[in-house]
Scaffold this motif. Structure first.
Motif, PDB file in Angstrom:
ATOM      1  N   VAL A  57       1.245   3.546  -1.955  1.00  0.00           N
ATOM      2  CA  VAL A  57       0.429   3.103  -2.825  1.00  0.00           C
ATOM      3  C   VAL A  57       0.111   3.773  -4.276  1.00  0.00           C
ATOM      4  O   VAL A  57       0.550   5.087  -4.686  1.00  0.00           O
ATOM      5  CB  VAL A  57      -0.716   3.864  -2.338  1.00  0.00           C
ATOM      6  CG1 VAL A  57      -2.129   3.670  -3.305  1.00  0.00           C
ATOM      7  CG2 VAL A  57      -1.260   3.091  -0.608  1.00  0.00           C
ATOM      8  N   GLN A  75       0.405 -14.993  -2.524  1.00  0.00           N
ATOM      9  CA  GLN A  75       0.283 -14.066  -1.771  1.00  0.00           C
ATOM     10  C   GLN A  75       0.931 -15.021  -0.304  1.00  0.00           C
ATOM     11  O   GLN A  75       1.700 -14.247   0.547  1.00  0.00           O
ATOM     12  CB  GLN A  75      -1.360 -13.879  -1.544  1.00  0.00           C
ATOM     13  CG  GLN A  75      -1.637 -13.236  -2.843  1.00  0.00           C
ATOM     14  CD  GLN A  75      -0.811 -12.154  -3.148  1.00  0.00           C
ATOM     15  OE1 GLN A  75      -0.902 -10.957  -2.812  1.00  0.00           O
ATOM     16  NE2 GLN A  75      -0.675 -11.853  -4.686  1.00  0.00           N
ATOM     17  N   ASN A 109       2.614  -4.997  -4.668  1.00  0.00           N
ATOM     18  CA  ASN A 109       1.302  -6.147  -4.194  1.00  0.00           C
ATOM     19  C   ASN A 109       0.734  -5.678  -5.589  1.00  0.00           C
ATOM     20  O   ASN A 109       0.284  -4.810  -5.378  1.00  0.00           O
ATOM     21  CB  ASN A 109       0.835  -6.147  -3.699  1.00  0.00           C
ATOM     22  CG  ASN A 109      -0.051  -7.499  -2.990  1.00  0.00           C
ATOM     23  OD1 ASN A 109      -1.167  -6.833  -2.940  1.00  0.00           O
ATOM     24  ND2 ASN A 109      -0.148  -8.534  -2.405  1.00  0.00           N
ATOM     25  N   SER A 160      -4.935  -5.886  -7.253  1.00  0.00           N
ATOM     26  CA  SER A 160      -6.835  -5.243  -7.552  1.00  0.00           C
ATOM     27  C   SER A 160      -7.664  -5.944  -8.378  1.00  0.00           C
ATOM     28  O   SER A 160      -6.584  -5.688  -9.559  1.00  0.00           O
ATOM     29  CB  SER A 160      -6.251  -4.106  -7.880  1.00  0.00           C
ATOM     30  OG  SER A 160      -7.577  -2.974  -7.763  1.00  0.00           O
ATOM     31  N   THR A 220     -10.051  -6.669  -2.554  1.00  0.00           N
ATOM     32  CA  THR A 220      -8.852  -6.313  -2.731  1.00  0.00           C
ATOM     33  C   THR A 220      -7.924  -5.973  -1.542  1.00  0.00           C
ATOM     34  O   THR A 220      -6.276  -6.029  -1.312  1.00  0.00           O
ATOM     35  CB  THR A 220      -8.829  -5.234  -3.841  1.00  0.00           C
ATOM     36  OG1 THR A 220      -9.044  -5.734  -4.382  1.00  0.00           O
ATOM     37  CG2 THR A 220      -7.544  -4.724  -4.127  1.00  0.00           C
ATOM     38  N   THR A 221      -8.514  -4.445  -0.615  1.00  0.00           N
ATOM     39  CA  THR A 221      -7.678  -3.455   0.588  1.00  0.00           C
ATOM     40  C   THR A 221      -6.628  -5.195   1.668  1.00  0.00           C
ATOM     41  O   THR A 221      -6.360  -4.727   1.805  1.00  0.00           O
ATOM     42  CB  THR A 221      -8.418  -3.247   0.965  1.00  0.00           C
ATOM     43  OG1 THR A 221      -9.110  -1.966   0.294  1.00  0.00           O
ATOM     44  CG2 THR A 221      -8.014  -2.619   2.437  1.00  0.00           C
ATOM     45  N   ALA A 249      -4.034  -7.187   0.337  1.00  0.00           N
ATOM     46  CA  ALA A 249      -2.930  -5.450   0.014  1.00  0.00           C
ATOM     47  C   ALA A 249      -2.259  -6.078   1.571  1.00  0.00           C
ATOM     48  O   ALA A 249      -1.439  -5.683   1.815  1.00  0.00           O
ATOM     49  CB  ALA A 249      -3.759  -5.350  -0.399  1.00  0.00           C
ATOM     50  N   VAL A 298       1.408  -6.785   2.973  1.00  0.00           N
ATOM     51  CA  VAL A 298       1.839  -5.499   4.035  1.00  0.00           C
ATOM     52  C   VAL A 298       2.906  -6.297   4.686  1.00  0.00           C
ATOM     53  O   VAL A 298       3.489  -5.900   5.388  1.00  0.00           O
ATOM     54  CB  VAL A 298       1.482  -3.813   4.366  1.00  0.00           C
ATOM     55  CG1 VAL A 298       2.009  -3.272   4.987  1.00  0.00           C
ATOM     56  CG2 VAL A 298       1.179  -2.796   2.974  1.00  0.00           C
ATOM     57  N   LEU A 354       1.675  -0.690  -2.671  1.00  0.00           N
ATOM     58  CA  LEU A 354       0.065  -1.627  -3.249  1.00  0.00           C
ATOM     59  C   LEU A 354      -0.122  -0.407  -4.860  1.00  0.00           C
ATOM     60  O   LEU A 354      -0.483   0.484  -5.102  1.00  0.00           O
ATOM     61  CB  LEU A 354      -0.945  -1.273  -1.806  1.00  0.00           C
ATOM     62  CG  LEU A 354      -0.314  -1.934  -0.378  1.00  0.00           C
ATOM     63  CD1 LEU A 354      -0.890  -1.129  -0.223  1.00  0.00           C
ATOM     64  CD2 LEU A 354       0.343  -2.989  -0.903  1.00  0.00           C
ATOM     65  N   VAL A 360      -3.245  -0.041  -6.728  1.00  0.00           N
ATOM     66  CA  VAL A 360      -4.475  -0.406  -6.524  1.00  0.00           C
ATOM     67  C   VAL A 360      -5.883   0.802  -7.191  1.00  0.00           C
ATOM     68  O   VAL A 360      -5.410   1.404  -7.854  1.00  0.00           O
ATOM     69  CB  VAL A 360      -5.257  -0.222  -5.238  1.00  0.00           C
ATOM     70  CG1 VAL A 360      -4.362  -1.662  -4.197  1.00  0.00           C
ATOM     71  CG2 VAL A 360      -4.366   1.205  -4.719  1.00  0.00           C
ATOM     72  N   VAL A 409      -7.942   1.926   0.335  1.00  0.00           N
ATOM     73  CA  VAL A 409      -6.796   1.149   0.214  1.00  0.00           C
ATOM     74  C   VAL A 409      -6.146   2.459   1.217  1.00  0.00           C
ATOM     75  O   VAL A 409      -5.003   2.245   3.090  1.00  0.00           O
ATOM     76  CB  VAL A 409      -6.083   0.701  -0.692  1.00  0.00           C
ATOM     77  CG1 VAL A 409      -4.991   0.689  -0.281  1.00  0.00           C
ATOM     78  CG2 VAL A 409      -6.418  -0.270  -1.049  1.00  0.00           C
ATOM     79  N   LEU A 465      -4.787   1.473   5.330  1.00  0.00           N
ATOM     80  CA  LEU A 465      -3.396   1.396   5.377  1.00  0.00           C
ATOM     81  C   LEU A 465      -3.050   2.274   6.390  1.00  0.00           C
ATOM     82  O   LEU A 465      -2.048   1.824   7.095  1.00  0.00           O
ATOM     83  CB  LEU A 465      -2.360   1.669   3.671  1.00  0.00           C
ATOM     84  CG  LEU A 465      -1.551   1.762   3.621  1.00  0.00           C
ATOM     85  CD1 LEU A 465      -0.054  -0.029   4.245  1.00  0.00           C
ATOM     86  CD2 LEU A 465      -0.491   2.035   2.462  1.00  0.00           C
TER      87      LEU A 465
END
Length: 480
Positions: free
Chosen positions: A23, A236, A251, A254, A275-276, A279, A283, A290, A292, A298, A302
């Protein structure tokens, strides 16, 4: 141990394992960023926010001093001097408090990138994709990781796909069946991805011809940068194609406008949940970094996603010590409690050793080291270890800076393929190589801990130069 992904990203002095996703926390020190402008313009506040993101689980802090809004028609671009004035104090402040933090600088200016590389920044994040030869030269002269981003207006008109479907007229029907048209909700992916992947591949090769090694390069398709909402969705969905190029994929969706378009959320700061979702989908398709704004959210998503979908046990070592009460029993109870941590087990525990006081402690300490296997993220595991200290009634005197008497002390010293920096946790432990009371017990657990740690990049002191020397063996721990 066998893993699905052995790739690494070399960033300055860091070799960041991508066996699990990482992250990158966004730290904009600009007055006009589209979703958080003005929040971190004070350098002290920006540094505190960076440290907060590290404690929330960020692996990288991405510092930016120029909003892309300054590139819009009629806007006044930020000069390199102004950009440096904004970000240099912040970078210095972060490294002063977290010297091993991985910092990325989001800049298109070669002069700014050069200054930041000298300050100790580990990653150069260039939104123009290193199209400036001066930026390529800075990258080649440094050892920084490089993020190549696509920001070229995609060629050709953006139209949704449609095809003509012809149907044969059955013999029994007198009238011909009219031709039908099938329409698609998104533009054709092939030309979009051909242009983006071609640019990213070309620019990566420009860097490599200049002397930047392949393992320093990461690619970013640049969602939201001169792309329509439909094109962003196409990109995406094509994340696996980007991953197939052989570089780590960033990625960076965000709070972008297309996130709002597909989620229905109009205000940029309110787009973190959406956004999450995107993301996590990235993944699953192979993205490993990521970028963000909402680091805490996140990281929680994650870590839990990774825990329940991927088998990923890692070796770790916890140093435990006690100098209050029944010291041997305190250590034994701590090991039993460590063994009860979810998704974590104790593999073995060293013998307990009487050691000389260190770091201002006034009495001898009984120490041991525990080898564990864990599938928890380190930032989650450290909280569980602190809970054990609380459960065993450790009292922390703020006047003694953590070095006072303790029923138990649990230090997470090392986790396989992990490095982290922050007020709550630093991995590997910054004093690991100088502690005799850790290195000697580790000899009970492996043949040559010094060689093991040196191979992992941890400098180890000679025995005579260490602190907290072992003076006697106390006995075995009763934990099973």
């Amino acid at each position: 141990m066998l893993r699905e992904d052995y790739s690494t990203w070399r960033c300055g002095q860091h070799v960041l394992s991508l066996a699990r996703p990482r992250v990158m926390g966004i730290l904009n020190v600009t007055p006009d960023s589209f979703s958080d402008g003005g929040e971190n313009t004070d350098p002290a506040a920006a540094v505190e926010r960076a440290l907060q993101m590290l404690d929330e689980g960020a692996d990288i802090i991405d510092v930016g001093g120029e909003s892309t809004s300054t590139w819009r028609p009629g806007a006044k671009p930020v000069t390199p001097e102004e950009e440096a004035h904004r970000i240099v104090p912040v970078i210095r402040g972060i490294l002063a408090k977290a010297p091993t933090a991985i910092i990325s600088v989001d800049t298109r200016h070669a002069a700014v990138a050069k200054i930041c590389a000298r300050l100790g920044v580990s990653i150069l994040n260039d939104v123009t994709g290193f199209t400036d030869p001066a930026m390529v030269q800075v990258a080649a002269e440094s050892d920084c990781g490089c993020i190549v981003m696509h920001w070229n207006k995609l060629g050709g008109p953006v139209t949704r796909r449609m095809v003509q479907l012809d149907s044969e007229r059955p013999a029994r029907m007198r009238r011909p069946v009219p031709t039908s048209t099938r329409r698609f909700t998104l533009p054709e992916a092939a030309p979009v991805m051909r242009e983006i992947m071609g640019f990213l591949g070309d620019q990566a090769r420009v860097l490599m011809r200049a002397g930047v090694s392949h393992d320093r390069i990461c690619i970013d398709p640049g969602p939201g940068f001169d792309k329509t909402y439909d094109q962003d969705v196409v990109i995406q969905r094509a994340t696996r194609k980007l991953v197939s190029m052989g570089y780590p994929v960033l990625n960076a969706v965000s709070r972008k406008r297309f996130v709002g378009a597909v989620s229905g959320v109009k205000d940029a700061p309110e787009r973190d949940f959406a956004t999450t979702g995107i993301a996590l989908a990235a993944v699953e398709s192979g993205a490993r970094v990521l970028r963000v704004h909402d680091v805490a959210g996140v990281c929680q998503a994650l870590d839990t996603y990774w825990a329940v979908t991927k088998a990923d046990p890692r070796q770790g070592f916890v140093s435990i010590g006690s100098n209050v009460g029944d010291r041997l029993e305190n250590l034994s109870r701590a090991v039993r409690l460590i063994n009860e941590i979810p998704m974590t087990c104790v593999v073995q525990a060293s013998h307990a050793y009487e050691t000389q006081p260190a770091y201002g402690i006034e009495t001898n300490v009984v120490n041991a080291v525990v080898e564990i296997r864990t599938e928890l993220a380190p930032i989650v595991l450290i909280d569980r270890l602190l809970d054990i200290e609380t459960q065993l009634k450790r009292v922390r005197d703020p006047r003694l800076a953590g070095h006072g008497p303790r029923t138990i002390d649990c230090d997470l010293c090392f986790v396989e393929d992990e490095e982290h920096a922050g007020p709550k946790l630093t991995l590997p432990h910054p004093h690991l190589g100088e502690r005799d009371y850790v290195l000697v017990p580790m000899e009970d657990l492996m043949h040559d801990p010094v060689r093991y740690l040196m191979h992992a990049g941890v400098p180890v002191y000679a025995p005579e130069d260490r602190v907290g020397h072992v003076v006697a063996e106390v006995g075995e721990l009763d934990w099973q």
